[in-house]
Structures are given as C-alpha cells and as structure tokens.
Scaffold this active site. Sequence first.
Site, PDB file in Angstrom:
ATOM      1  CG  ASP A  43      -3.075 -24.141 -13.039  1.00  0.00           C
ATOM      2  OD1 ASP A  43      -2.005 -24.510 -12.510  1.00  0.00           O
ATOM      3  OD2 ASP A  43      -3.739 -23.164 -12.627  1.00  0.00           O
ATOM      4  CD  GLU A 113      -2.620 -21.425  -7.681  1.00  0.00           C
ATOM      5  OE1 GLU A 113      -2.488 -20.186  -7.572  1.00  0.00           O
ATOM      6  OE2 GLU A 113      -2.069 -22.086  -8.578  1.00  0.00           O
ATOM      7  CD  GLU A 180       4.341 -23.525  -6.591  1.00  0.00           C
ATOM      8  OE1 GLU A 180       3.131 -23.820  -6.704  1.00  0.00           O
ATOM      9  OE2 GLU A 180       5.073 -23.287  -7.577  1.00  0.00           O
TER      10      GLU A 180
HETATM   11  O1  KIV Z   1      -0.071 -26.611 -11.696  1.00  0.00           O
HETATM   12  C1  KIV Z   1       0.757 -27.292 -11.067  1.00  0.00           C
HETATM   13  O2  KIV Z   1       1.507 -28.099 -11.644  1.00  0.00           O
HETATM   14  C2  KIV Z   1       0.827 -27.118  -9.630  1.00  0.00           C
HETATM   15  C3  KIV Z   1       2.068 -27.594  -8.941  1.00  0.00           C
HETATM   16  C4  KIV Z   1       3.117 -26.569  -9.120  1.00  0.00           C
HETATM   17  C5  KIV Z   1       1.834 -27.925  -7.530  1.00  0.00           C
HETATM   18  O3  KIV Z   1      -0.033 -26.550  -9.037  1.00  0.00           O
END
Ligand code: KIV
Length: 262
Positions: A43, A113, A180
């Site tokens: 996202d 997440e 992350e």
């Molecule tokens: O949205 C994204 O690109 C992600 C990465 C930072 C892992 O979740």
Amino acid sequence: MKKLSIGSIQKRKGTQPLVMITAYDALFARLFNESADILLVGDSLNMSFGGNPDTLSATMDQMIYHTNAVCKGAPATFVITDMPFGTYSSHTAALENAIRVYRETPADAVKIEGGSDKAHLVHHLTSNGIAVCGHIGLLPQAFRAEGGYKVKGKSEEEALSLIADAQAIEKAGAFILVIEGVKADVATRVAQSVSIPVIGIGAGNGVDGQVLVFSDMLGLYEPFVPKFVKQYVNGAAAVKEAVKAYADEVQNRSFPDENYIY
Ligand code: KIV
C-alpha cells in the site's frame, strides 16, 4: 521460470535469503521478474504513485487494480497483496476483502499489519483458505496513531513483545512475516524465534530475506529517503536528465531527425 510455492518459500528459511521487492504495475513487475522471488503490491503505492503523505487512504479497489497489473507483468512470480488500512478491522471485513483479492486477482497471498493483537484475524483468514503474510515492528498504517514512523526494539521489553508478536502470527497460520524498522539484533532474535521466514526492511541482515520499496531503491522517490534504503541507482536524476534532453531537442527541433520519421 516456475512460480515459487508456499512450501518452497518456507524451505528457504535458514538456507538461501528470499528477495522481495514491491511492484505496482506491469511495466516494472516485468523488469523485476528475473531477480525477485516475491513481489509485494504494497500500500506504499498510495505514497509514491498516489502522491499521498501516508498509506492510510489506500483502498481495496486500488490494491486490486494494481495487483492485476503486477500479475500480468510477472505471471510466474509469487505475488502478495497488502490489505489497506481499515479493510481488516473485523473478521467479516477481513475475510470479505481477502476473498475479493482471491476472486478478482491472481494474487497468491495477502499481507496484514499487526502482532499478537491481530493474530485472531490472521487465524480467521488462514482457516478460511487465505494465505497470509504478517507484518510486525514499525507499522506504516499506525503512522497517524503513533505520530510518525517509530523504530521498534529499543528496549528488552519491546524485544520480547516483538518475539511474542512473531510467535502469535506464526501460530495463527501465517506462512511468512515482514519485520519493519526494528533494531537489527532484535530482528535477528525474532527470526530465530519462529520457523516461518522473516523478511526484513530496515531490520538488519540476520533475517531470512529482504524487502525494499522499489521506488526507494531505484532512487525515484525524492520526498523522503529512510536511513535503511540503499539507492542502487539515482533513478530520479536519470529520468530528469532524459526528459530534459528530450525537451531541449523538441525546443531546438533536433528531434525527430531523419532516423525517427516515416
Ligand atoms: O506497503 C509496503 O510497501 C510495505 C513494505 C514497506 C513492506 O508494506
């Protein structure tokens, strides 16, 4: 080239690091195809492609549109689609939206997440036939709630909480986990505490693979460059230089010359 299966992705833990990169369209997916094991339709596209200050306004429709484009560009690469903010706030919403991903795109898995607090959602999805990638540590979707991007794992208490998060997400059935913005030594401990592959971004080298946002690592996204991003090419400078050369040649009428006319 044959698409990796979930089993073959999991066998890479502790053996060969997994290469994950974001992709948002067919053009770049086709270019990444050769080198990437997994493409993530993150996202983050809401920022670099959508021009928004954070990921929070991304929608399911956006993710489905971009996932289809990526899958067309890289039909033989394993693709994970990010579930945007607000699309998995209940069991019903999570399952309905994840089913949309499977029905309306050829994506292989979804990513959500959250740690122990979201394990019940991961379990609900996996027990209904959806392959799930977890995402713990710095959570971009918590940007507004936490008042910024906060690196995690700075105390022993946070380290233990991250390990508990990873174990809860694994127990809930996730086949892989992104970690992350976590202190490198803590991310290593997290990776060692579970049997699923842990893919790092801003989490050091002791994990089972790496993911980067492609517009960051190609030096295309100028507003903000996080400390962990290595720019493998200065894409912004190369693009600007090329467009400037084109503009100059249009202005002085040296393009198109006889090589480019019928
Ligand atoms: O949205 C994204 O690109 C992600 C990465 C930072 C892992 O979740």
